[in-house]
Motif scaffolding. Structure first.
Motif, PDB file in Angstrom:
ATOM      1  N   ASN A  98     -29.487 -76.097  27.829  1.00 44.38           N
ATOM      2  CA  ASN A  98     -29.426 -75.047  27.008  1.00 44.38           C
ATOM      3  C   ASN A  98     -28.304 -75.736  25.701  1.00 44.38           C
ATOM      4  O   ASN A  98     -27.432 -74.450  26.736  1.00 44.38           O
ATOM      5  CB  ASN A  98     -30.355 -74.507  27.111  1.00 44.38           C
ATOM      6  CG  ASN A  98     -30.584 -73.766  25.115  1.00 44.38           C
ATOM      7  OD1 ASN A  98     -29.706 -74.733  23.866  1.00 44.38           O
ATOM      8  ND2 ASN A  98     -31.015 -72.915  25.405  1.00 44.38           N
ATOM      9  N   SER A  99     -27.881 -77.089  25.556  1.00 47.50           N
ATOM     10  CA  SER A  99     -26.501 -76.974  24.581  1.00 47.50           C
ATOM     11  C   SER A  99     -26.541 -75.973  23.613  1.00 47.50           C
ATOM     12  O   SER A  99     -25.213 -75.849  23.679  1.00 47.50           O
ATOM     13  CB  SER A  99     -26.648 -78.170  24.258  1.00 47.50           C
ATOM     14  OG  SER A  99     -27.303 -78.792  23.365  1.00 47.50           O
ATOM     15  N   HIS A 100     -27.310 -75.990  23.353  1.00 47.57           N
ATOM     16  CA  HIS A 100     -27.269 -74.092  22.219  1.00 47.57           C
ATOM     17  C   HIS A 100     -26.786 -73.355  22.526  1.00 47.57           C
ATOM     18  O   HIS A 100     -26.704 -72.675  21.915  1.00 47.57           O
ATOM     19  CB  HIS A 100     -28.141 -74.347  21.735  1.00 47.57           C
ATOM     20  CG  HIS A 100     -29.132 -75.761  20.639  1.00 47.57           C
ATOM     21  ND1 HIS A 100     -28.990 -75.392  19.218  1.00 47.57           N
ATOM     22  CD2 HIS A 100     -30.058 -76.843  21.421  1.00 47.57           C
ATOM     23  CE1 HIS A 100     -30.291 -76.699  19.447  1.00 47.57           C
ATOM     24  NE2 HIS A 100     -30.410 -78.011  20.314  1.00 47.57           N
ATOM     25  N   THR A 101     -26.733 -72.720  23.925  1.00 43.20           N
ATOM     26  CA  THR A 101     -26.342 -71.310  24.262  1.00 43.20           C
ATOM     27  C   THR A 101     -25.648 -71.433  25.049  1.00 43.20           C
ATOM     28  O   THR A 101     -25.025 -70.986  26.280  1.00 43.20           O
ATOM     29  CB  THR A 101     -27.266 -70.762  24.988  1.00 43.20           C
ATOM     30  OG1 THR A 101     -27.879 -71.834  25.491  1.00 43.20           O
ATOM     31  CG2 THR A 101     -28.593 -70.269  23.612  1.00 43.20           C
ATOM     32  N   PRO A 171     -28.065 -79.496  13.827  1.00 43.44           N
ATOM     33  CA  PRO A 171     -26.764 -79.974  14.080  1.00 43.44           C
ATOM     34  C   PRO A 171     -27.750 -81.211  14.991  1.00 43.44           C
ATOM     35  O   PRO A 171     -26.917 -81.938  15.219  1.00 43.44           O
ATOM     36  CB  PRO A 171     -26.374 -79.274  15.562  1.00 43.44           C
ATOM     37  CG  PRO A 171     -27.168 -78.532  15.449  1.00 43.44           C
ATOM     38  CD  PRO A 171     -28.928 -78.309  15.100  1.00 43.44           C
ATOM     39  N   HIS A 172     -29.222 -81.545  14.854  1.00 40.43           N
ATOM     40  CA  HIS A 172     -29.786 -82.481  15.504  1.00 40.43           C
ATOM     41  C   HIS A 172     -29.439 -84.121  14.647  1.00 40.43           C
ATOM     42  O   HIS A 172     -30.114 -85.338  15.164  1.00 40.43           O
ATOM     43  CB  HIS A 172     -30.918 -82.676  16.175  1.00 40.43           C
ATOM     44  CG  HIS A 172     -31.249 -81.427  17.111  1.00 40.43           C
ATOM     45  ND1 HIS A 172     -31.564 -79.786  16.973  1.00 40.43           N
ATOM     46  CD2 HIS A 172     -30.493 -81.296  18.603  1.00 40.43           C
ATOM     47  CE1 HIS A 172     -31.656 -79.002  17.888  1.00 40.43           C
ATOM     48  NE2 HIS A 172     -31.566 -80.163  18.736  1.00 40.43           N
ATOM     49  N   ALA A 173     -28.089 -84.467  14.400  1.00 34.94           N
ATOM     50  CA  ALA A 173     -28.019 -86.002  14.078  1.00 34.94           C
ATOM     51  C   ALA A 173     -28.125 -87.236  14.641  1.00 34.94           C
ATOM     52  O   ALA A 173     -28.624 -88.019  14.359  1.00 34.94           O
ATOM     53  CB  ALA A 173     -27.166 -85.226  12.738  1.00 34.94           C
ATOM     54  N   TYR A 237     -41.569 -77.894  19.771  1.00 32.12           N
ATOM     55  CA  TYR A 237     -41.112 -76.881  19.910  1.00 32.12           C
ATOM     56  C   TYR A 237     -39.505 -76.618  19.540  1.00 32.12           C
ATOM     57  O   TYR A 237     -39.301 -75.836  19.251  1.00 32.12           O
ATOM     58  CB  TYR A 237     -41.346 -76.694  21.149  1.00 32.12           C
ATOM     59  CG  TYR A 237     -41.003 -75.113  21.759  1.00 32.12           C
ATOM     60  CD1 TYR A 237     -41.542 -73.866  22.030  1.00 32.12           C
ATOM     61  CD2 TYR A 237     -39.592 -74.914  22.699  1.00 32.12           C
ATOM     62  CE1 TYR A 237     -41.527 -72.961  22.238  1.00 32.12           C
ATOM     63  CE2 TYR A 237     -39.267 -73.501  22.953  1.00 32.12           C
ATOM     64  CZ  TYR A 237     -39.763 -73.358  22.938  1.00 32.12           C
ATOM     65  OH  TYR A 237     -39.634 -70.893  22.789  1.00 32.12           O
ATOM     66  N   HIS A 238     -38.909 -78.044  20.653  1.00 37.07           N
ATOM     67  CA  HIS A 238     -36.979 -77.560  20.326  1.00 37.07           C
ATOM     68  C   HIS A 238     -37.081 -78.593  19.449  1.00 37.07           C
ATOM     69  O   HIS A 238     -37.517 -79.710  18.226  1.00 37.07           O
ATOM     70  CB  HIS A 238     -36.737 -77.783  21.437  1.00 37.07           C
ATOM     71  CG  HIS A 238     -35.844 -77.891  21.345  1.00 37.07           C
ATOM     72  ND1 HIS A 238     -34.323 -76.299  20.695  1.00 37.07           N
ATOM     73  CD2 HIS A 238     -34.619 -78.729  20.867  1.00 37.07           C
ATOM     74  CE1 HIS A 238     -32.612 -76.923  21.046  1.00 37.07           C
ATOM     75  NE2 HIS A 238     -32.834 -78.498  20.680  1.00 37.07           N
ATOM     76  N   ASP A 239     -36.472 -77.897  17.738  1.00 37.31           N
ATOM     77  CA  ASP A 239     -36.426 -78.688  16.232  1.00 37.31           C
ATOM     78  C   ASP A 239     -35.873 -79.803  16.743  1.00 37.31           C
ATOM     79  O   ASP A 239     -34.706 -79.543  15.825  1.00 37.31           O
ATOM     80  CB  ASP A 239     -36.294 -77.444  15.773  1.00 37.31           C
ATOM     81  CG  ASP A 239     -36.413 -78.260  14.243  1.00 37.31           C
ATOM     82  OD1 ASP A 239     -36.906 -79.356  13.674  1.00 37.31           O
ATOM     83  OD2 ASP A 239     -36.674 -77.574  12.844  1.00 37.31           O
ATOM     84  N   SER A 240     -36.082 -80.864  17.439  1.00 41.34           N
ATOM     85  CA  SER A 240     -34.710 -81.841  17.123  1.00 41.34           C
ATOM     86  C   SER A 240     -34.633 -83.080  16.165  1.00 41.34           C
ATOM     87  O   SER A 240     -33.542 -84.003  16.400  1.00 41.34           O
ATOM     88  CB  SER A 240     -34.488 -82.192  18.684  1.00 41.34           C
ATOM     89  OG  SER A 240     -34.264 -81.497  19.972  1.00 41.34           O
ATOM     90  N   PHE A 241     -35.610 -83.596  15.760  1.00 43.14           N
ATOM     91  CA  PHE A 241     -35.976 -84.379  15.221  1.00 43.14           C
ATOM     92  C   PHE A 241     -35.943 -84.458  13.601  1.00 43.14           C
ATOM     93  O   PHE A 241     -36.659 -85.256  13.205  1.00 43.14           O
ATOM     94  CB  PHE A 241     -37.020 -85.196  15.307  1.00 43.14           C
ATOM     95  CG  PHE A 241     -36.876 -85.313  17.064  1.00 43.14           C
ATOM     96  CD1 PHE A 241     -36.157 -86.557  17.412  1.00 43.14           C
ATOM     97  CD2 PHE A 241     -37.593 -84.525  17.917  1.00 43.14           C
ATOM     98  CE1 PHE A 241     -36.271 -86.667  18.835  1.00 43.14           C
ATOM     99  CE2 PHE A 241     -38.082 -84.894  19.114  1.00 43.14           C
ATOM    100  CZ  PHE A 241     -37.120 -86.189  19.461  1.00 43.14           C
ATOM    101  N   ARG A 311     -37.512 -85.799  24.677  1.00 40.69           N
ATOM    102  CA  ARG A 311     -35.965 -84.879  25.062  1.00 40.69           C
ATOM    103  C   ARG A 311     -34.812 -85.275  24.275  1.00 40.69           C
ATOM    104  O   ARG A 311     -34.876 -85.561  23.260  1.00 40.69           O
ATOM    105  CB  ARG A 311     -35.795 -86.350  26.050  1.00 40.69           C
ATOM    106  CG  ARG A 311     -35.869 -86.326  27.122  1.00 40.69           C
ATOM    107  CD  ARG A 311     -36.247 -88.126  27.725  1.00 40.69           C
ATOM    108  NE  ARG A 311     -36.038 -87.502  29.328  1.00 40.69           N
ATOM    109  CZ  ARG A 311     -36.076 -88.022  30.788  1.00 40.69           C
ATOM    110  NH1 ARG A 311     -34.913 -87.134  30.829  1.00 40.69           N
ATOM    111  NH2 ARG A 311     -36.465 -86.955  31.506  1.00 40.69           N
ATOM    112  N   ASP A 312     -34.010 -83.992  23.896  1.00 44.01           N
ATOM    113  CA  ASP A 312     -33.193 -83.185  22.564  1.00 44.01           C
ATOM    114  C   ASP A 312     -31.831 -84.203  23.433  1.00 44.01           C
ATOM    115  O   ASP A 312     -31.295 -85.000  22.747  1.00 44.01           O
ATOM    116  CB  ASP A 312     -32.924 -81.750  23.127  1.00 44.01           C
ATOM    117  CG  ASP A 312     -32.025 -81.135  22.028  1.00 44.01           C
ATOM    118  OD1 ASP A 312     -31.680 -82.363  21.110  1.00 44.01           O
ATOM    119  OD2 ASP A 312     -31.607 -80.195  22.280  1.00 44.01           O
ATOM    120  N   ASP A 313     -30.976 -83.542  24.385  1.00 46.74           N
ATOM    121  CA  ASP A 313     -30.100 -84.578  24.848  1.00 46.74           C
ATOM    122  C   ASP A 313     -29.993 -84.748  26.088  1.00 46.74           C
ATOM    123  O   ASP A 313     -28.754 -84.868  26.976  1.00 46.74           O
ATOM    124  CB  ASP A 313     -28.964 -83.662  24.521  1.00 46.74           C
ATOM    125  CG  ASP A 313     -28.866 -82.291  24.695  1.00 46.74           C
ATOM    126  OD1 ASP A 313     -29.850 -81.597  25.428  1.00 46.74           O
ATOM    127  OD2 ASP A 313     -28.219 -80.772  23.964  1.00 46.74           O
TER     128      ASP A 313
END
Ligand SMILES: [Zn+2]
Length: 365
Positions: A98-101, A171-173, A237-241, A311-313
Motif C-alpha cells: 500500500n503505497s499510501h501508507t 494523487p493517482h494521475a 474500492y481503491h480510488d485510482s481512476f 491494479r493501482d501501482d
C-alpha cells in the motif's frame, strides 16, 4: 468525439514541442502555471521548491547518474528512459505494498543519501519518503515531485477517499495517459539536464514511450465508444481512476475506501448497494492490493459482477516481462474496465506495450 481528437492532438503537439531540443524550460512546457501548483496543509514551500529544483539540476561529472523513484509506474517510466545509458534507476516502494501508507525502512535512507535525482509522484502520496529525503539527500541532489509539478491546483480532484478538508488531492494521475506524457517530459528533462551526454539516447526512448502513451489514449477513446453510455460508471474500492474517468467520460459513482484505509461503515455500504441497484451498473471493481470483502458483499447484494483484479501501482507480470511496465499496467486496467462494463476492448488489446526496450530499473519486491 471531436473534442477527444482535439485533446489528443494537443498531446501530440506537446510531444513535438518537448522533442524540439529546447530542454531549458521543461516544466513550463507542460504546466504553464497561471496557477502555481502548491503544497498541502497550508504549507506551500515544500512542493514549490520541488517544482523549481526539478527544473534546475546542475550537470554532473562522469557518465553515471543515480535516480531513485517511489512507486513502480514511475520506476518503469524512468527506467525505460534510462535504457542504454549510465543512468541507474532504483524503486523504493515494493510492489504489492500500500503505497499510501508505506513507511520507508532505514535502507531507504541510504538510497536517498546516494541519489542524484529523486523522482516521486507528490500530490501528498509519499510524505514519509519526502521527510526522509529532506533529512538524507546530499547537497546538489534534485527532488522532483512530478505529479505536483504537472497537475495544476485547478485540476486536482478531491473525493470520498481524498476529501478536500484533508488538503491532499487524489494523487493517482499516473493512470491518466495525457498526464503521464507530462510526467515523462519532466523526468526526461531532469535526467538530461543532469547528464547531458545522455540526451540522444534518452530522447529516442522518450519518443517510443510517448507514442505508446498516445496509442493507449486513442485506444481507450475508441474502446470507450463501444461501452453503452449507461454503463460508463465506476464504483471502485481503491480510488485510482478519477483523472482517467474525467478524461474518458466515466462517472465515478463511488469509491468505498475511506481516507483512513479502514472499512466503510454499514450505513455507507447500505447506501452504495442502493446506488448500484438504482444505477444498474454491470460491475463493481476491487483491486489486487486491497482485497475487499465489503465490495464483494456489495456486488452480491446488488446482483452485479465483482471484478477484483484492477491494479493501482502494482505492475502486471514478472520483472523483465514487457507487460511489467507502466504501459502494461494501463492496458491491463483499461481492458478490464471496458470489458466488465460491456464494451469491446480489441483496440486496447492491439496496443503494443513491448517497446523493444529493456528498462534499466530495480524493482524491490
Ligand atoms: Zn493508490
Amino acid at each position: 468525439m471531436r473534442k477527444n481528437v482535439a485533446v489528443v492532438l494537443v498531446g501530440l503537439s506537446l510531444v513535438l514541442t518537448a522533442c524540439s531540443g529546447d530542454s531549458s524550460t521543461p516544466a513550463d512546457s507542460v504546466s504553464q502555471p497561471s496557477e502555481q501548483p502548491a503544497g498541502f496543509d497550508g504549507d506551500t514551500s515544500t512542493s514549490d521548491e520541488a517544482t523549481a529544483t526539478c527544473k534546475s539540476g546542475a550537470p554532473r561529472e562522469g557518465d553515471t547518474l543515480k535516480v531513485v523513484t517511489s512507486v513502480s509506474p514511475l520506476t518503469s517510466l524512468a527506467g525505460t528512459l534510462a535504457a542504454g545509458t549510465g543512468i541507474e534507476v532504483t524503486g523504493l516502494v515494493p510492489e504489492g505494498t500500500n503505497s499510501h501508507t508505506f513507511e520507508p525502512p532505514p535502507s531507504v535512507a541510504k538510497e536517498l543519501a546516494e541519489a542524484d535525482l529523486v523522482v516521486v509522484n507528490g500530490l501528498g502520496l509519499e510524505d514519509p519518503i519526502l521527510e526522509m529525503a529532506a533529512a538524507n539527500m546530499k547537497d546538489g541532489a534534485v527532488l522532483c515531485e512530478v505529479g505536483t509539478a504537472v497537475i495544476l491546483r485547478s485540476e486536482w480532484i478531491f473525493d470520498f477517499s481524498f476529501p478536500q478538508e484533508a488538503g491532499r488531492p487524489n494523487p493517482h494521475a499516473w493512470t491518466n495517459p495525457p498526464s503521464v506524457l507530462s510526467y515523462l517530459t519532466v523526468i526526461r528533462d531532469a535526467m538530461t539536464q543532469m547528464l547531458p551526454s545522455t540526451i540522444q539516447v534518452v530522447d529516442e526512448n522518450y519518443v517510443k514511450v510517448s507514442k505508446l502513451i498516445n496509442d493507449l489514449d486513442a485506444a481507450m477513446i475508441t474502446a470507450t465508444d463501444t461501452v453503452p453510455v449507461r454503463n460508463r460508471k465506476l464504483l471502485t474500492y481503491h480510488d485510482s481512476f478519477p483523472y482517467t474517468a474525467r478524461r474518458y467520460g466515466y462517472e465515478i459513482i463511488g469509491a468505498i475506501q475511506p481516507q483512513s484505509f479502514s472499512d466503510p461503515t454499514p450505513a455507507d455500504v447500505a447506501s452504495l448497494i442502493k446506488q448500484v441497484k438504482d444505477e444498474q451498473v454491470p460491475a463493481v471493481f476491487g483491486s489486487e492490493v486491497f482485497p475487499s470483502p465489503v465490495l464483494e458483499q456489495i456486488g452480491k447484494e446488488a446482483g452485479v459482477r465483482y471484478v477484483d483484479t484492477l491494479r493501482d501501482d502494482d505492475l502486471p507480470g514478472e520483472v523483465d516481462d514487457p507487460e511489467h511496465s507502466w504501459g502494461g499496467l494501463m492496458r491491463y486496467d483499461f481492458v478490464t474496465i471496458v470489458e466488465a462494463l460491456g464494451g469491446d476492448a480489441s483496440a486496447l488489446k492491439a496496443v503494443e506495450v513491448d517497446l523493444g526496450i529493456k528498462d534499466k530499473a530495480y524493482y524491490p519486491q
